[in-house]
Structures are given as C-alpha cells and as structure tokens.
Design an enzyme around this catalytic site. Sequence first.
Site, short mmCIF file in Angstrom:
data_model
loop_
_atom_site.label_atom_id
_atom_site.label_comp_id
_atom_site.label_asym_id
_atom_site.label_seq_id
_atom_site.Cartn_x
_atom_site.Cartn_y
_atom_site.Cartn_z
N SER A 172 6.30 24.12 -57.72
CA SER A 172 5.73 24.78 -56.54
C SER A 172 6.75 24.77 -55.41
CB SER A 172 4.47 24.00 -56.09
OG SER A 172 4.01 24.48 -54.84
N TYR A 215 -0.51 16.49 -54.54
CA TYR A 215 -0.01 17.73 -55.16
C TYR A 215 1.51 17.82 -55.03
CZ TYR A 215 0.42 22.75 -56.09
OH TYR A 215 0.77 23.98 -56.61
P1 NAD Z 1 -5.56 28.68 -61.23
O1 NAD Z 1 -6.47 27.60 -60.75
O2 NAD Z 1 -5.94 30.08 -61.00
O3 NAD Z 1 -5.21 28.45 -62.76
C1 NAD Z 1 -4.92 27.17 -63.25
C2 NAD Z 1 -5.38 27.06 -64.68
O4 NAD Z 1 -5.10 25.72 -65.13
C3 NAD Z 1 -6.90 27.27 -64.81
O5 NAD Z 1 -7.14 28.20 -65.84
C4 NAD Z 1 -7.42 25.89 -65.14
O6 NAD Z 1 -8.56 25.88 -65.98
C5 NAD Z 1 -6.21 25.27 -65.87
N1 NAD Z 1 -6.30 23.81 -65.88
C6 NAD Z 1 -6.55 22.98 -64.85
N2 NAD Z 1 -6.61 21.71 -65.26
C7 NAD Z 1 -6.36 21.73 -66.60
C8 NAD Z 1 -6.27 20.73 -67.60
N3 NAD Z 1 -6.48 19.43 -67.33
N4 NAD Z 1 -5.98 21.11 -68.86
C9 NAD Z 1 -5.79 22.43 -69.18
N5 NAD Z 1 -5.88 23.42 -68.26
C10 NAD Z 1 -6.16 23.07 -66.99
O7 NAD Z 1 -4.14 28.38 -60.52
P2 NAD Z 1 -2.79 29.22 -60.40
O8 NAD Z 1 -2.65 29.58 -58.97
O9 NAD Z 1 -2.70 30.26 -61.44
O10 NAD Z 1 -1.74 28.05 -60.68
C11 NAD Z 1 -0.99 27.93 -61.85
C12 NAD Z 1 0.13 26.94 -61.60
O11 NAD Z 1 0.95 27.42 -60.53
C13 NAD Z 1 -0.36 25.55 -61.15
O12 NAD Z 1 0.46 24.56 -61.74
C14 NAD Z 1 -0.16 25.60 -59.65
O13 NAD Z 1 0.01 24.31 -59.10
C15 NAD Z 1 1.11 26.42 -59.56
N6 NAD Z 1 1.29 27.03 -58.25
C16 NAD Z 1 0.41 27.93 -57.76
C17 NAD Z 1 0.62 28.47 -56.50
C18 NAD Z 1 -0.31 29.47 -55.90
O14 NAD Z 1 -0.16 29.78 -54.71
N7 NAD Z 1 -1.27 30.02 -56.64
C19 NAD Z 1 1.73 28.07 -55.74
C20 NAD Z 1 2.61 27.15 -56.27
C21 NAD Z 1 2.39 26.63 -57.53
#
Ligand code: NAD
Length: 254
Positions: free
Chosen positions: A139, A152
């Site tokens: 991130s 986080y």
């Molecule tokens: P999201 O919540 O839309 O999707 C995350 C997915 O991970 C979900 O489908 C959830 O069910 C799954 N998940 C959560 N815990 C789990 C577990 N224990 N086992 C298996 N699956 C699990 O989030 P996103 O925004 O698509 O984020 C995806 C990745 O990107 C994450 O690692 C997040 O930290 C990172 N990220 C997102 C952003 C953002 O702004 N959206 C920014 C920086 C980093």
Amino acid sequence: MNDLSTKTVLITGGARGIGAEVARKAVAAGARVVVADLLEDEGKALVAELGDRARFVRLDVTDEEAWQRAADFTVAEFGRIDGLVNNAGISTGMPLETETVEHFRQVLDINLTGVFIGMRTVIPGMKENGGGSIVNISSAAGLMGLALTSSYGASKWGVRGLTKIGAVELGTARIRVNSVHPGMTYTPMTAQVGIEQGEGNYPNTPMGRVGEASEIADAVAYLLSDAASYVTGAELAVDGGWTTGPTVKYVMGQ
Ligand code: NAD
C-alpha cells in the site's frame, strides 16, 4: 506486452475489488486463474463470468492447511502455479493510542502472516517449475507514515520488507518477488468509508483523483508477465503520485 498465456496465477482476495480486476486482466491476457477468497458467492460469480480458464477456491489466508489445499487445487486443475498475487487484506484506521493489541494482531495475521504463508506454500512448486512471479499487494501506507494506520501500515511495511527478503533469497531460483503499492483506489473496501470516483475527488494526491482497481491490476499483470523478467525486489507505487510528495495546493495554500 503483458502476455500471460503460459501462466497459471493464484490470486488471494480475488472475489472483488483489486483482486477481481487482476483476475479479469489475467484471463484477458491468456492466463488460467484461481480466485481464492472467503467470499464464496462473489468468487463463484466472478469465475462464472470469466469462463473455462477460471476456478474458485475458498481460502482464509491465515490458515496454513487451507493454503496447501488451495495450492493443491490449483495444480490439480491447471498443472502448475506460475504466479501468486498476495492481495487479500483488511483495512482499518484508528489512532495508535486506541488501537488494541488484539486487533493489531488480527490485522498483522491477515495482511502480513497471510502473505508469508502464501509465499512459503508456493515456493517449492515454483522451484520445481524453474521459476515464478510473486506479487505482494502492499500500500501507499507501506511507503510512508500515514496517520491512523498503526496496524494496517505496519502490516504493509512488513509486506514491503518480506518482498525484498524473498527477492534476495529466491533470485537464483528465478522466482521474482515484487510489491505493488496502491494509493487510494475505488473498491468495496474504500467505498464503504465514503471514497468516491471522479476527477478532483482526492485533492491531496498530485493527480487529484482516486485510482481505479483496473489501474492497479495493470501493474500486477506486468509484474506477473515475462515483460518484467529482470524486475525483482521492486516496489511499484501506483498511487497518482501520492507518496511522491504533497501537492502544491497543500504546501503553498493555493
Ligand atoms: P476489498 O475489501 O474490496 O477486497 C479484499 C478482498 O480480500 C475481499 O474479497 C475479502 O473477502 C478478501 N479477504 C479479506 N480477508 C481475507 C482472508 N483472511 N482470507 C482470504 N481473503 C480475504 O479491498 P481492495 O481495496 O480490493 O484491497 C485489495 C488489497 O489492496 C488489500 O491488500 C488492500 O490492503 C490493498 N490496498 C487497497 C487500497 C485501496 O485504496 N483500495 C489501497 C492500498 C492497498
């Protein structure tokens, strides 16, 4: 450029958000994909949309045995694992002073230990295959000290570090390990805290807007592909410039 037609890719957290876009891009680039997630309905609907070259497996990334089952399933269905995208994660924000030990441990367990177990699970098979590509989703919070992200942010700094360690240990095995650092990106995770799409909606970032999941997925597809054959240990910020520095507006008050 990002041809994945010879690759089988396992994507955690692939049922929605960034992971689902990675699955879509990978299939469009010719890959076979296994979407691994806790969300069964969303995951099964996605693989139905993606067709013959996609499968769903239930996975809790904190569960070592479930990881082995997911890897075995991928090999049983498609014969090998060439790419692993450690994307599953949870996001939370609270002041350091009020963060609890229990919650801190839970976030680290999913966001960091889950990545570690995933890497550990696929390495032997990748070595047997003569190589592979692991892409860990960190991130912007893993590149800077972002307020209210003690658990986080610590987990995402950990993912960044683990990526570099993996790159160094696995280089001669031709396993490349890189991290992608999304900025604020429009997904179910951020929609639920009020983030909106569109120009001008994120003025503290140089590009002035939040990212789209497909824009993060493009970077992941590149790192999975042979176009990145000499790229390992890299940290690729896909953040509209957020981690580069504050915008002129914020510095000069314009
Ligand atoms: P999201 O919540 O839309 O999707 C995350 C997915 O991970 C979900 O489908 C959830 O069910 C799954 N998940 C959560 N815990 C789990 C577990 N224990 N086992 C298996 N699956 C699990 O989030 P996103 O925004 O698509 O984020 C995806 C990745 O990107 C994450 O690692 C997040 O930290 C990172 N990220 C997102 C952003 C953002 O702004 N959206 C920014 C920086 C980093």
